[in-house]
Design a protein around this motif. Structure first.
Motif, PDB file in Angstrom:
ATOM      1  N   GLU A  57       0.098  -9.364   3.108  1.00 33.26           N
ATOM      2  CA  GLU A  57       0.267  -8.340   4.161  1.00 33.26           C
ATOM      3  C   GLU A  57       1.692  -8.229   4.682  1.00 33.26           C
ATOM      4  OE1 GLU A  57      -1.302 -10.908   8.006  1.00 33.26           O
ATOM      5  OE2 GLU A  57      -2.731  -9.615   6.927  1.00 33.26           O
ATOM      6  N   LYS A  58       2.526  -9.232   4.396  1.00 35.27           N
ATOM      7  CA  LYS A  58       3.915  -9.171   4.849  1.00 35.27           C
ATOM      8  C   LYS A  58       4.815  -8.428   3.849  1.00 35.27           C
ATOM      9  CE  LYS A  58       4.340 -13.692   5.240  1.00 35.27           C
ATOM     10  NZ  LYS A  58       2.990 -14.022   4.716  1.00 35.27           N
ATOM     11  N   ARG A  63       2.865  -3.118   3.516  1.00 41.71           N
ATOM     12  CA  ARG A  63       3.205  -2.370   4.728  1.00 41.71           C
ATOM     13  C   ARG A  63       3.143  -0.861   4.452  1.00 41.71           C
ATOM     14  NH1 ARG A  63       8.251  -1.325   7.184  1.00 41.71           N
ATOM     15  NH2 ARG A  63       9.275  -2.429   5.493  1.00 41.71           N
TER      16      ARG A  63
END
Ligand code: AMP
Ligand code: MG
Length: 323
Positions: A57-58, A63
Motif C-alpha cells: 500500500e505504500k 497509491r
C-alpha cells in the motif's frame, strides 16, 4: 608478473548477492567493475519493487490505484510509458490493468477462489489500458481501473541493472531476477553464457540450456503461481478478454532479446496468445527469439537460437524449428 597474475585472478571472482524482491528470489553475480556494484544493484531493485508493487500500500502504484491520480517518480513514469506502448503493440493479449482480476482470483493474497461467470464478465469490463492517461509524469485512472506491473517489473529491473553495470564498469554479469535472466557483457574466460530453461513440471530442473551472448532471457509459465480445484489448474497468467486464467495448451514461453522490459512483456503476451498467434507474432516481427513448450511436450524454437539450444538428458520433447 606476480601482481598481474593476481589481478587477473581476482577479476575472475564474481561478487554476488541473493535476496527476495518482486515476489521472487533474485541472485546476482557481477564480474569486475566498482566494488559495491552488487549492493548498488540490489538496493536499486528493492527500491523499484517498493515503487511498483501493487500489493504494497505504500508503493506509487498502490497509491495511484487508490487515489486514481498521482504524480509518479521517474522510474515509475518510464515503466508506465513503456508498458502502455507495449499494451498497444500487443493487442488484447497484454494489459497492465488486469489488477482487479488478478486480485479477484486470489493471486495477490493466496486466498484462491473462482469468480462466477457474471463476476468475470464485470472484471473483464474493468480491464482496458486506454483508461490510463499520462500527462508529464502525472497519471490518471478511470474510477474502475487499477494497475498491475507484475508482467514487466522484472524486465525493467533487468534494463535498469544493465545501465548500472555499464556505469559501474562491470565486465560481465549474470542476474537471475526470478524467471527473467539478464546476461551482461563478456565473461572473463571468453566463454558464452549458458542459461537453463526451467522445466514447468519440476522448476528446479532444466529441460534444456541455451548458449548466448549478452541478452535478456525472460520466461513465463503457469508453474510460477497457480492453484488447483477439482483436479484443474488455474494459473496467474490471465486472458484480458475473459479475466480468467489462460488455458490454451501452452506450458511455458521464453523470449530472448536485448530489451528486458519488452522481453518480459512478450513472454506474458505470447503465452496468452497461444501457439498459433505467438508464431504469427514472431513471423511478423522477427526481432526476438522464442522458446515455446506446449502441454503435449512439443517444443518450438525460432531459427535464431535453434543451434544454440540443447535438450537436457531424459527429455524427449518433439522439437520444431520456427523459420
Ligand atoms: P509474468 O510472470 O511476467 O508472465 O507476469 C505474470 C504477472 O503479470 C501475473 O502474476 C499478473 O500480475 C500479471 N498478468 C497476468 N496476466 C497478464 C496479462 N495478460 N497482461 C499483463 N499482465 C498480466
Ligand atoms: Mg512477463
Amino acid at each position: 608478473m606476480m601482481i598481474l597474475a593476481l589481478c587477473a585472478c581476482t577479476s575472475m571472482q564474481p561478487s554476488s548477492a541473493s535476496f527476495q524482491a518482486m515476489d521472487t528470489l533474485m541472485s546476482l553475480k557481477v564480474y569486475g567493475g566498482n566494488t559495491n556494484l552488487c549492493d548498488t544493484l540490489k538496493s536499486r531493485i528493492q527500491t523499484l519493487d517498493g515503487l511498483l508493487d501493487a500489493t504494497d500500500e505504500k508503493s506509487e502504484i498502490a497509491r495511484l490505484n487508490a487515489e486514481k491520480s498521482a504524480a509518479v517518480s521517474e522510474d515509475t513514469d518510464a515503466l508506465l510509458q513503456r508498458s502502455l506502448t507495449l499494451c498497444e503493440q500487443l493487442g488484447d493479449s497484454f494489459d497492465i490493468t488486469v489488477c482487479p482480476a488478478v486480485r479477484a482470483w486470489g493471486f495477490t493474497t493466496g486466498d484462491y477462489r473462482i469468480p462466477s461467470k457474471d463476476e468475470r464478465k464485470a472484471l473483464a469490463d474493468r480491464i482496458d489500458y486506454r483508461r490510463v492517461k499520462a500527462d508529464h509524469g502525472t497519471y490518471t485512472l478511470s474510477a474502475q481501473t487499477e494497475l498491475d506491473l507484475g508482467a514487466v517489473a522484472k524486465g525493467y529491473a533487468a534494463d535498469i541493472s544493465a545501465d548500472l553495470l555499464r556505469d559501474g564498469g562491470a565486465q560481465a554479469a549474470v542476474l537471475n531476477l526470478g524467471g527473467t535472466i539478464a546476461l551482461y557483457g563478456k565473461k572473463p574466460d571468453g566463454s558464452r553464457f549458458s542459461v537453463g530453461i526451467a522445466d514447468p513440471e519440476n522448476p528446479a530442473a532444466y529441460f534444456g540450456t541455451l548458449d548466448c551472448d549478452a541478452c535478456v532471457v525472460a520466461t513465463s509459465g503457469g508453474y510460477e503461481r497457480y492453484f488447483e480445484r477439482d483436479g484443474k489448474r488455474y494459473i496467474h497468467i490471465l486472458d484480458p478478454k475473459t479475466a480468467a486464467p489462460v488455458e490454451n495448451g501452452v506450458r511455458s514461453v521464453t523470449i530472448v532479446t536485448d530489451d528486458g522490459t519488452r522481453a518480459d512483456a512478450l513472454s506474458t503476451a505470447l503465452f496468452v496468445m497461444g501457439l498459433d498467434k505467438a508464431t504469427d507474432y514472431y513471423r511478423a516481427h522477427r526481432d526476438f527469439d522464442l522458446i515455446l513448450l506446449t502441454e503435449n511436450d512439443e517444443l518450438y524454437l525460432t531459427e535464431g537460437i535453434f543451434d544454440d539450444f540443447s535438450l537436457s538428458d531424459g527429455y524427449d520433447y518433439i522439437v520444431h524449428r520456427l523459420g
